[in-house]
Design a protein around this motif. Structure first.
Motif, PDB file in Angstrom:
ATOM      1  N   PHE A  23      28.759  57.319   3.721  1.00  0.00           N
ATOM      2  CA  PHE A  23      29.173  57.920   2.530  1.00  0.00           C
ATOM      3  C   PHE A  23      29.336  59.345   2.644  1.00  0.00           C
ATOM      4  O   PHE A  23      28.593  60.171   3.137  1.00  0.00           O
ATOM      5  N   ILE A  24      30.437  59.804   2.224  1.00  0.00           N
ATOM      6  CA  ILE A  24      30.565  61.174   1.923  1.00  0.00           C
ATOM      7  C   ILE A  24      31.142  61.873   0.548  1.00  0.00           C
ATOM      8  O   ILE A  24      31.774  60.995  -0.162  1.00  0.00           O
ATOM      9  N   TRP A  25      30.176  62.607   0.068  1.00  0.00           N
ATOM     10  CA  TRP A  25      29.983  62.962  -1.094  1.00  0.00           C
ATOM     11  C   TRP A  25      31.066  64.259  -1.707  1.00  0.00           C
ATOM     12  O   TRP A  25      30.974  65.239  -0.723  1.00  0.00           O
ATOM     13  N   VAL A  26      32.040  64.005  -2.275  1.00  0.00           N
ATOM     14  CA  VAL A  26      33.156  65.091  -2.518  1.00  0.00           C
ATOM     15  C   VAL A  26      33.097  65.677  -3.808  1.00  0.00           C
ATOM     16  O   VAL A  26      32.694  64.978  -4.537  1.00  0.00           O
ATOM     17  N   THR A  27      32.838  67.238  -3.685  1.00  0.00           N
ATOM     18  CA  THR A  27      32.650  67.954  -4.890  1.00  0.00           C
ATOM     19  C   THR A  27      33.524  69.109  -4.932  1.00  0.00           C
ATOM     20  O   THR A  27      34.190  69.382  -4.024  1.00  0.00           O
ATOM     21  N   ASP A  28      33.490  69.887  -6.038  1.00  0.00           N
ATOM     22  CA  ASP A  28      34.319  70.936  -5.838  1.00  0.00           C
ATOM     23  C   ASP A  28      33.359  72.121  -6.752  1.00  0.00           C
ATOM     24  O   ASP A  28      32.535  71.855  -7.293  1.00  0.00           O
ATOM     25  N   PRO A  29      34.242  73.244  -6.544  1.00  0.00           N
ATOM     26  CA  PRO A  29      33.426  74.548  -7.175  1.00  0.00           C
ATOM     27  C   PRO A  29      33.159  74.495  -8.680  1.00  0.00           C
ATOM     28  O   PRO A  29      32.096  74.905  -9.230  1.00  0.00           O
ATOM     29  N   GLN A  30      33.751  73.514  -9.405  1.00  0.00           N
ATOM     30  CA  GLN A  30      33.468  73.344 -10.735  1.00  0.00           C
ATOM     31  C   GLN A  30      32.444  72.444 -11.068  1.00  0.00           C
ATOM     32  O   GLN A  30      31.609  72.478 -11.887  1.00  0.00           O
ATOM     33  N   LYS A  31      32.318  71.356 -10.290  1.00  0.00           N
ATOM     34  CA  LYS A  31      31.412  70.248 -10.258  1.00  0.00           C
ATOM     35  C   LYS A  31      30.372  70.196  -9.647  1.00  0.00           C
ATOM     36  O   LYS A  31      29.255  69.114  -9.815  1.00  0.00           O
ATOM     37  N   TYR A  32      30.003  71.097  -8.671  1.00  0.00           N
ATOM     38  CA  TYR A  32      28.912  70.991  -7.685  1.00  0.00           C
ATOM     39  C   TYR A  32      27.496  70.866  -8.502  1.00  0.00           C
ATOM     40  O   TYR A  32      26.589  70.142  -7.993  1.00  0.00           O
ATOM     41  N   ALA A  33      27.307  71.591  -9.462  1.00  0.00           N
ATOM     42  CA  ALA A  33      26.114  71.682 -10.304  1.00  0.00           C
ATOM     43  C   ALA A  33      25.711  70.267 -10.752  1.00  0.00           C
ATOM     44  O   ALA A  33      24.444  70.145 -11.213  1.00  0.00           O
ATOM     45  N   ASP A  34      27.001  69.445 -11.178  1.00  0.00           N
ATOM     46  CA  ASP A  34      26.816  68.123 -11.300  1.00  0.00           C
ATOM     47  C   ASP A  34      25.857  67.385 -10.501  1.00  0.00           C
ATOM     48  O   ASP A  34      25.267  65.938 -10.898  1.00  0.00           O
ATOM     49  N   ALA A  35      25.586  67.833  -9.207  1.00  0.00           N
ATOM     50  CA  ALA A  35      24.686  67.140  -8.366  1.00  0.00           C
ATOM     51  C   ALA A  35      23.281  66.526  -8.914  1.00  0.00           C
ATOM     52  O   ALA A  35      22.671  65.642  -8.661  1.00  0.00           O
ATOM     53  N   VAL A  36      22.716  67.496 -10.219  1.00  0.00           N
ATOM     54  CA  VAL A  36      21.841  67.045 -10.628  1.00  0.00           C
ATOM     55  C   VAL A  36      21.751  65.557 -11.446  1.00  0.00           C
ATOM     56  O   VAL A  36      21.061  64.626 -11.187  1.00  0.00           O
ATOM     57  N   LEU A  37      22.822  65.701 -12.087  1.00  0.00           N
ATOM     58  CA  LEU A  37      23.430  64.182 -12.817  1.00  0.00           C
ATOM     59  C   LEU A  37      23.673  62.990 -11.644  1.00  0.00           C
ATOM     60  O   LEU A  37      23.139  62.000 -12.029  1.00  0.00           O
ATOM     61  N   HIS A  38      24.214  63.506 -10.554  1.00  0.00           N
ATOM     62  CA  HIS A  38      24.479  62.434  -9.561  1.00  0.00           C
ATOM     63  C   HIS A  38      23.271  62.206  -8.817  1.00  0.00           C
ATOM     64  O   HIS A  38      23.539  61.251  -7.566  1.00  0.00           O
TER      65      HIS A  38
END
Ligand SMILES: Nc1nc2c(ncn2[C@@H]2O[C@H](COP(=O)(O)OP(=O)(O)OP(=O)(O)O)[C@@H](O)[C@H]2O)c(=O)[nH]1
Ligand SMILES: [Mg+2]
Length: 543
Positions: free
Chosen positions: A159-174
C-alpha cells in the motif's frame, strides 16, 4: 536502500499455512466465546489468504491510495508510461480501480479475483510481475468510491499512500487507514506528491511536519518520498524500490503474514493470559449443597434407624423384639434398598427413590454454590468466556440439565450401598439372648410344674443354690440377664448406628462428588481447557 525498508526474513508459504491452521483451530476451539464480528472477519481472512496464495503467486499487487486530487491517477499514468487512468479537475475523478500489469502475462485470474476490470498491459522490463492499482480516493464523500477503495485495499499486497502539500495534515483523519494498512514487516510509504509546487525548503518543512504527525499517530519510521507527476521527481527512486519488492516476490506473503498476525492479535484480546486451575476451585460447598438437595440427611436418618432396627431384630430381647416388626422399614419407606444393588449397572434400572424433591431453598443453595464455583473459575477471564463458564456451571431451572442433575443425584443415592456387613456381635448377643430367654422359660416351666405338683399335694425336693431354689434362679437370672443384655445392646446399637451413618455419609458424599464432577466441574473444566487451547493457538499464530 529501498523506500520499503530492508527486508528481513523471507516469509514462506509453509509458514503462512501453519498460521492459517493455528488461526482456524483457534476459531474452532474458541467458537462463540470469541467476538463474533472478529471471528467472521478472521474466517474471511482465512479465505482471502488461501485464495491469494493460490492465485497469481508470482505477482505483487501495489495500490496507490489517498485523498482525492493528490495525484494518484497522474502518478499511475506516469509510472505506466501511458494515459490509462483519467486525471481530472472535477473531484473525485477516479471511481473504480484501474490496473497496470508489467510482464508477459495478463494476470487475468488475479485481476478477476481483485475485481478490477480496467486493465492495461505494460511491456516487459524491470518491473515484471508488478500489478499497480490506481484506486478511488479512500476518504471520498462518494460512498461507492470509498467501498471500492476499501475492498481493493484489503486484497492488495503493498500500500502506498499518496498525499500532497495541501492534504498531508489530514493524516490525522486517515490515521485508522494508515495504521491498519501499515504492517510490522514493511515500512509505511508516503508519497508527498506535487512537490514541484514547493521550494526545497518547503518540501523539507512538509516532510518534517508529516513525520511528526505520523509519529504522533503511532506510525513510526515511515518513508516519506517527495514526488511530482509533472516533473517526474522521485519517480526513479520509487520505481527502483518497486522493482526490488517485485523481484523479491515476497510482498504477497508478507502482507498475508502480517494480516494473519494482526488478526491473531485482535482475537488474542478476547482471551486471558491464564486461567485458574480447576483444582483451586473448592467444590466442598457445592457438594454440601447437592447433598442437602439430594436428601442425604433424610437418608442418613433412615440409615441410622435401620441399623437400630436390624440390631434389635438380631440381638433384641426375644420376648419383645417382634413388636419391632410392626414398625415400617425406614429405608423402604424412602424407596431405598439396603445395598444389595451395590454394583454399577444395576443402578440404571433402579428407577426413582421416594425421597422428597429438593425444596426451593435447597435448589437456590445449589445455584449459589455452583455460581461460586463459576465465579472462581471465571476469575480474570474475558466476559464471553466468563459467561460460558457460568453456563457450564449452572443448571438453570428452565434448562433440562436441572432435571438431569436431580436425576443424577437420585441415582447416586440409589446406587450407594446404605448398609454394611452384619456385625458379629449381633449374632453372638442374639445367641445369648436366646440362651437367657430359654433359661427363663425353663425356670418358669419348672416352677409351673412345681405349682401343679404342690396342687396335687405331691412333695418333691427342689434343688437350691443357697437359699434360692434353682427354678426361681433360672427364671429370675434369665430375665435379668436378658434385660441387662438388651440395655447394653441398645447402647452398642446407638454407637454402631452412628458409625454406620458416618460410613454411609462418606459413601454418599463420594457418589455426590462424582455427580458434581460430571455435571458441573467437568463442564467448567472443559471451558477452561478450551480457553487455554485457544490462547495457545493464538499465541502460536502470533509467533
Ligand atoms: N503540479 C502538480 N499537479 C499535479 C501533480 N499530480 C497531479 N496533479 C494535478 O492534480 C489534479 C488531480 O490529479 P489526479 O491524478 O486526478 O488526482 P487523484 O488522486 O487521482 O484524484 P481522485 O481520482 O479524485 O482521487 C490534476 O489536476 C492533476 O493534474 C503533481 O505532481 N504536480
Ligand atoms: Mg484518480
Amino acid at each position: 536502500m529501498s523506500i520499503f525498508g530492508r527486508r528481513e526474513k523471507e516469509v514462506t508459504s509453509a509458514e503462512i499455512a501453519r498460521r492459517v491452521q493455528d488461526l482456524r483451530d483457534a476459531l474452532d476451539t474458541g467458537r462463540d466465546r470469541l467476538d463474533p464480528t472478529v471471528t467472521a472477519q478472521a474466517r474471511d481472512l482465512v479465505t482471502k489468504v488461501n485464495e491469494r496464495k493460490e492465485i497469481g503467486s508470482g505477482y505483487t499487487v501495489v495500490a496507490l491510495a489517498g485523498a482525492t486530487g493528490s495525484g494518484k491517477s497522474s502518478l499511475f499514468n506516469r509510472i505506466a508510461g501511458a494515459d490509462v487512468s483519467q486525471v481530472g479537475v472535477r473531484r473525485p475523478t477516479t471511481s473504480t480501480a484501474t490496473a497496470a500489469i508489467w510482464g508477459p502475462d495478463s494476470a487475468a485470474r488475479l485481476l478477476d479475483w481483485l475485481g478490477v476490470g480496467a486493465r492495461h498491459q505494460v511491456g516487459e522490463g524491470a518491473l515484471d510481475g508488478l500489478v499497480l492499482l490506481d484506486l478511488p480516493d479512500f476518504d471520498s464523500h462518494e460512498a461507492g468510491n470509498r467501498a471500492e477503495a476499501d475492498r481493493v485495499l484489503a486484497l492488495a499486497d503493498v500500500f502506498i499512500w499518496v498525499t500532497d502539500p495541501q492534504k498531508y495534515a489530514d493524516a490525522v483523519l486517515h490515521n485508522d487507514y494508515i495504521r491498519a494498512l501499515s504492517t510490522k514487516d514493511t515500512k509505511t510509504v508516503v508519497l508527498l506528491n506535487q512537490a514541484d509546487r514547493l521550494t526545497v525548503a518547503e518540501v523539507e518543512q512538509c516532510i518534517a511536519d508529516l513525520t511528526r504527525i505520523l509519529d504522533n499517530e503511532g506510525v513510526k519510521d515511515a518513508t516519506i518520498l517527495p514526488t511530482s507527476a509533472v516533473t517526474g521527481a522521485g519517480l526513479d527512486e520509487l520505481m527502483s524500490s518497486l522493482a526490488e519488492v517485485v523481484a523479491a516476490q515476497n510482498a504477497a506473503h508478507r502482507r498475508l503474514h502480517s494480516d494473519l498476525r494482526s488478526m491473531a492479535e485482535r482475537l488474542r484480546t478476547g482471551v486471558a493470559d491464564k486461567e485458574s486451575a480447576i483444582d483451586d476451585v473448592q467444590p466442598r460447598r457445592l457438594v454440601d449443597a447437592l447433598a442437602q438437595a439430594a436428601g442425604v440427611p433424610v437418608v442418613l436418618g433412615a440409615v441410622q434407624r435401620d441399623y437400630t432396627a436390624q440390631a434389635t431384630r438380631h440381638a433384641g430381647w426375644p420376648f419383645t423384639k417382634w413388636l419391632r416388626r410392626l414398625r415400617p422399614d425406614p429405608l423402604r419407606r424412602l424407596g431405598l434398598g439396603r445395598g444389595e444393588r451395590e454394583d454399577g449397572p444395576v443402578s440404571i434400572e433402579l428407577g426413582r427413590s421416594s425421597l422428597p424433591s429438593a425444596t426451593p431453598a435447597q435448589r437456590s443453595a445449589v445455584d449459589l454454590a455452583s455460581r461460586d464455583v463459576a465465579d472462581r473459575a471465571a476469575a480474570g477471564l474475558p466476559l464471553r468466556w466468563a459467561q460460558a463458564v457460568e453456563r457450564a456451571a449452572s443448571p438453570q431451572p428452565q434448562d433440562s440439565r436441572s432435571d438431569e442433575l436431580s436425576d443424577a443425584l437420585d441415582q447416586a443415592v440409589l446406587s450407594t450401598p446404605l448398609s454394611g456387613r452384619t456385625p458379629i456381635w449381633w449374632r453372638v448377643v442374639g445367641v445369648l439372648q436366646w440362651l437367657f430367654a430359654l433359661t427363663a422359660v425353663a425356670g418358669l416351666g419348672w416352677l409351673l410344674v412345681l405349682v401343679v405338683l404342690g396342687w396335687l399335694q405331691l412333695n418333691v425336693d427342689t434343688p437350691a443354690w443357697g437359699p434360692i431354689p434353682i427354678p426361681t434362679l433360672l427364671l429370675a437370672g434369665g430375665l435379668v440377664l436378658g434385660l441387662v443384655t438388651t440395655a447394653l445392646m441398645k447402647i452398642a446399637a446407638r454407637i454402631g448406628a452412628r458409625r454406620r451413618r458416618e460410613r454411609v455419609r462418606d459413601r454418599l458424599y463420594r457418589a455426590i462428588g462424582d455427580v458434581a464432577d460430571k455435571q458441573i466441574i467437568e463442564p467448567v473444566a472443559a471451558v477452561l481447557a478450551a480457553h487455554r487451547r485457544t490462547r495457545e493457538l493464538l499465541d502460536a499464530a502470533l509467533r
